[in-house]
Design a protein around this motif. Structure first.
Motif, short mmCIF file in Angstrom:
data_model
loop_
_atom_site.label_atom_id
_atom_site.label_comp_id
_atom_site.label_asym_id
_atom_site.label_seq_id
_atom_site.Cartn_x
_atom_site.Cartn_y
_atom_site.Cartn_z
N ALA A 1 1.00 -1.00 0.00
CA ALA A 1 0.04 0.06 -0.08
C ALA A 1 0.72 1.40 -0.03
O ALA A 1 1.86 1.36 0.78
CB ALA A 1 -0.94 0.03 1.29
N GLY B 1 2.24 4.91 0.95
CA GLY B 1 2.10 5.55 2.13
C GLY B 1 3.27 5.35 2.82
O GLY B 1 4.24 4.92 2.59
N ASP B 2 3.22 5.67 4.03
CA ASP B 2 4.13 5.75 5.14
C ASP B 2 3.88 5.09 6.30
O ASP B 2 2.68 4.33 6.63
CB ASP B 2 4.85 6.95 5.30
CG ASP B 2 4.07 8.00 5.70
OD1 ASP B 2 2.85 7.78 6.13
OD2 ASP B 2 4.33 9.35 5.48
N ARG C 1 -1.81 4.70 4.88
CA ARG C 1 -1.43 4.12 3.64
C ARG C 1 -2.91 3.94 2.93
O ARG C 1 -4.00 3.85 3.62
CB ARG C 1 -1.06 2.84 4.19
CG ARG C 1 0.43 2.83 4.46
CD ARG C 1 0.92 1.62 5.07
NE ARG C 1 2.33 1.57 5.26
CZ ARG C 1 3.17 0.87 4.48
NH1 ARG C 1 3.03 0.59 3.32
NH2 ARG C 1 4.50 1.15 4.90
N ARG D 1 -5.45 2.14 0.81
CA ARG D 1 -5.85 0.95 0.36
C ARG D 1 -6.79 0.35 -0.72
O ARG D 1 -6.70 -0.41 -1.38
CB ARG D 1 -6.29 0.29 1.67
CG ARG D 1 -5.69 0.29 3.11
CD ARG D 1 -4.20 -0.45 2.89
NE ARG D 1 -4.69 -1.91 2.76
CZ ARG D 1 -4.80 -2.83 3.57
NH1 ARG D 1 -4.37 -2.48 4.75
NH2 ARG D 1 -5.05 -4.22 3.01
N TYR E 1 -8.50 4.31 3.28
CA TYR E 1 -6.91 4.29 3.53
C TYR E 1 -6.92 3.87 5.01
O TYR E 1 -8.01 3.93 5.98
CB TYR E 1 -6.53 5.79 3.50
CG TYR E 1 -7.56 6.87 4.15
CD1 TYR E 1 -8.57 7.29 3.17
CD2 TYR E 1 -7.19 7.47 5.26
CE1 TYR E 1 -9.34 8.22 3.50
CE2 TYR E 1 -7.89 8.51 5.74
CZ TYR E 1 -9.10 8.84 4.97
OH TYR E 1 -9.91 9.96 5.50
N HIS F 1 1.80 12.47 2.78
CA HIS F 1 2.32 10.84 2.94
C HIS F 1 1.73 10.08 1.88
O HIS F 1 2.44 9.06 1.80
CB HIS F 1 1.41 10.36 4.45
CG HIS F 1 1.51 11.32 5.64
ND1 HIS F 1 2.64 11.15 6.54
CD2 HIS F 1 0.97 12.39 6.06
CE1 HIS F 1 2.76 12.16 7.44
NE2 HIS F 1 1.69 12.78 7.19
N VAL F 2 0.91 10.35 1.34
CA VAL F 2 0.48 9.36 0.07
C VAL F 2 0.17 10.25 -1.29
O VAL F 2 -0.61 11.40 -0.98
CB VAL F 2 -0.80 8.68 0.29
CG1 VAL F 2 -1.11 7.66 -0.90
CG2 VAL F 2 -0.49 7.73 1.45
#
Lengths: 429, 302
Positions: A274, A276-277, A281, A283, A310, A384-385
């Motif tokens: 997935a 992100g960090d 994340r 999904r 997410y 982040h994403v």
């Protein structure tokens, strides 16, 4: 014996040896002879593995069969590297096939990439005659068409300037104009709409349409599915060098979208991959219209729903989803940010969340759009994403008269076609 | 997008179905040589255009323009005449060295000029070659024809100099001049086809060719008289192996033929011309075959 085909390809394949051609440029005769010797020795002694052979080969086209009838306009659809351009290069005899054969009836003109075959030292006028001569036209025939060619191209006073001083747009315009006026029996067109200004593109399309309507055979390659749908009733879809679909254009577009293009209505990611960090994340993404998945075409009048699922892994941060739309050329079209007070700026607990955003109907103009999704935190801003080209769709207008087009069916420009409030009153006279 | 302009696709019949439609066959082998050669005459207008284009590009880019076509060979000949004639005092069979040199320089400069231009004929036209199809053979062929203009100019200069320096022209020689001229064209075309195709494939051919041509010039009796060699090359020379071998270098027959025809007094070098025609024909035909075979790979290589 049927004689009504204009173009017939049988078992057509094209293999490029990766690296071989590129290397050859820099190599000296001696080095190359040495390498050829070593290669021959290795082959003799059986020391060349099958994998090695396969790795150095790239099949741009594989066993392609295609018959185009006289007067037919056929679209060729496929993503980059699917073999579209290779096919046209073989048909226009610029490069030879590795296997197979093509039979072409009549005079053939091609418009490949920018500028056709222009010689930079010659003037526009001379290049027109050069191209005409290449196509086998006599001077007299060319002279008769010359004014039309120049008029159409809009090159005007620059016609006697060396082509090297032309802008790329002028080159394309003149190149298209020549090919479009030379009255070929078979016209091959590759991505003319990738360049030139919008007004000229519209004229090009119109011209191709006219040529098709006059009974000429056209093979039309484009990324712009709208123009393919406008020009041709039949289309073929190429994928990794193979012809995977041959039929009605609308079915071909659907096939392309469902199977190969970035036109996806839904994407999911495992916990492992997935995007992100350690904070959040992504999904799952899903694009629907009235609850039905949007695989490609989206009715211009209907709203679209984008569902973003997410997983928040680190609690205590305010997560802000946003969506970003681009056209297929990568130009940003719009951005939207979730500012709903229920969550905006609020710290979230860990867990799985689902955000749904509704994109209103009657917002876009017809066209292709790709969608990026971001998940960020504010103060300090941190993304982040960010998933670029996560989903894609194209907006079409069924032309039923109740869109913001009204009854108008011609070409319109732009990205948006929202409903607007128009009021008119008679104020005098 | 169902319904979008779907109506336009009902195409009317072709405007002129009776128009002659030749069928093109595209295969990996690129077709037969005979079909290839047979397709060439249809492109005569393109060939004429390419010839004109080369001349125009040559002339248009310089201030002196047309003047260079006269000046360049003249300067070359003057310098060489000074160095080899006046300083090195090379023998010239009793003719003024300037005329002696010019009579051979006339075919030689044509041969070497066209051959070296041929090495860039495909590379220099890559904008055409990678975009449109036409028989690529037209490109080197246009040089073979276009070079004739400079040839004609040098010829006229020779005539003028000959009239000025000797007061006459050997008319008998001019009658059989077409013989070495035909050999010159055949040799130049053959060499050009080979060099054009090879230079597109191997970039170093272009550099190597200029040295090769220089070497070939000294091998042919351009700046020195054939009489320097121990063997005689008359109309009926004994068939010594060296004579035969040397005669197979077609430019020997060309250069000696031109010299004897233009300076007068010599017999027709039948043996040299005959041997030259044999090897030049081989050169021409193999060049043609090789060119046609490599033509299909050209766009991938450029």
């Amino acid at each position: 014996m049927t004689t009504d085909f204009a173009l017939k390809a049988e078992g057509l394949s094209k293999c490029f040896r990766i690296g071989a051609v590129k290397k050859k440029r820099q190599q000296t005769l001696v080095a190359q002879a040495a390498e050829a010797g070593v290669h021959a020795l290795r082959r003799l002694t059986g020391r060349i593995s099958a994998e090695e052979k396969a790795a150095s080969e790239h099949w741009a086209l594989r066993d392609l069969n295609l018959e185009v009838k006289e007067g037919e306009v056929v679209g060729v659809i496929g993503h980059n590297g699917s073999g579209k351009s290779t096919l046209l290069k073989i048909l226009s005899r610029i490069t030879a096939p590795t296997t197979g054969s093509v039979r072409v009836r009549g005079r053939m003109a091609s418009l490949l990439e920018v500028g056709t075959g222009f010689h930079p030292d010659l003037s526009g006028r001379e290049n027109v005659f050069l191209n005409a001569a290449i196509l086998g036209l006599r001077r007299e025939e060319t002279r008769r068409r010359f004014d039309d060619i120049v008029d159409f191209s809009g090159v005007g006073a620059f016609i006697d300037t060396p082509v090297r001083n032309y802008s790329s747009g002028m080159k394309v315009r003149l190149g298209f104009s020549v090919a479009a006026h030379l009255d070929p029996d078979v016209l091959l067109v590759d991505e003319v709409l990738a360049v030139g200004d919008a007004a000229f593109q519209a004229r090009c399309l119109q011209r191709i349409e006219d040529i098709g309507a006059s009974g000429r055979t056209i093979l039309y390659v484009s990324h712009d599915l709208r123009s393919v749908a406008r020009l041709s009733q039949r289309s073929v879809v190429l994928d990794h060098g193979r012809l995977v679909f041959d039929g009605r254009t609308l079915d071909a577009i659907r096939h392309y979208e469902e199977n190969m293009s970035g036109f996806r209505s839904r994407r999911t990611w495992d916990a492992a991959d997935a995007p992100g960090d350690q904070v959040v994340r992504l999904r799952e993404l899903e694009l629907t219209s009235g609850g039905a998945p949007v695989t490609g075409p989206a009715d211009v009048r209907r709203p679209l729903e984008l569902r973003i699922r997410y997983e928040v892994l680190q609690a205590g941060l305010p997560i802000m989803p946003s969506l970003h739309l681009y056209d297929f050329g990568g130009t940003p079209v719009l951005s939207g940010v979730d500012l709903h007070p229920e969550w905006h700026g609020q710290a979230r607990g860990s867990g799985v969340y689902e955000t749904v955003v509704v994109i209103p109907g009657n917002l876009f103009h017809e066209g292709n759009f790709q969608l990026a999704v971001a998940l960020s935190t504010m103060e300090p801003f941190h993304c982040h994403v960010y998933v670029h080209n996560a989903l894609a769709f194209w907006v079409y207008d069924p032309l039923e008269g109740d869109s913001t087009r009204g009854q108008f069916r011609g070409d319109l420009k732009g990205y948006f076609r929202p409903e607007m409030d128009w009021q008119t009153e008679r104020v005098g006279g | 997008m169902p319904g979008v302009r779907a109506g336009i696709c009902h195409l009317p019949a072709v405007a002129n179905p009776l128009r002659d439609k030749t069928e093109i066959l595209i295969t990996p082998e690129g077709g037969r040589l005979r079909a290839y050669v047979a397709s060439l005459p249809a492109f005569h207008e393109l060939l004429a255009f390419l010839v004109w284009k080369d001349l125009k590009v040559q002339v248009a880019q310089t201030t002196l323009g047309f003047g260079w076509l006269v000046l360049r060979p003249m300067l070359n000949v003057l310098v060489m005449s000074l160095v080899f004639g006046k300083l090195a005092r090379l023998p010239s069979d009793g003719h003024p060295y300037l005329l002696f040199l010019l009579s051979a320089w006339l075919p030689w400069s044509y041969f070497s000029g066209v051959s070296s231009k041929a090495t860039s004929s495909l590379l220099g036209n890559s904008s055409l070659v990678t975009k449109v199809y036409f028989p690529r053979l037209l490109l080197p062929t246009s040089l073979v024809l276009g070079g004739l203009l400079e040839f004609l100019i040098v010829f006229l200069v020779f005539v003028a100099l000959s009239l000025a320096m000797t007061g006459g022209l050997p008319l008998a020689g001019l009658l059989w001049l077409p013989l070495p001229l035909a050999l010159l064209l055949l040799t130049t075309a053959g060499a050009s086809y080979w060099l054009a195709a090879l230079a597109a494939q191997f970039r170093d051919v272009r550099n190597a060719a200029s040295y090769l041509l220089q070497l070939l010039m000294f091998l042919a009796p351009v700046i020195w008289p054939l009489s320097l060699l121990p063997q005689r090359f008359g109309a009926s020379a004994e068939s010594h192996w060296f004579t035969t071998l040397y005669g197979l270098y077609p430019m020997v027959g060309v250069v000696e033929g031109f010299r004897r025809a233009l300076l007068g007094g010599g017999e027709i070098p039948w043996q040299l011309l005959g041997l030259g025609f044999i090897s030049a024909t081989v050169l021409f035909i193999t060049g043609l075959v090789h060119f046609q075979r490599s033509e299909k790979r050209l766009a991938d290589e450029l």
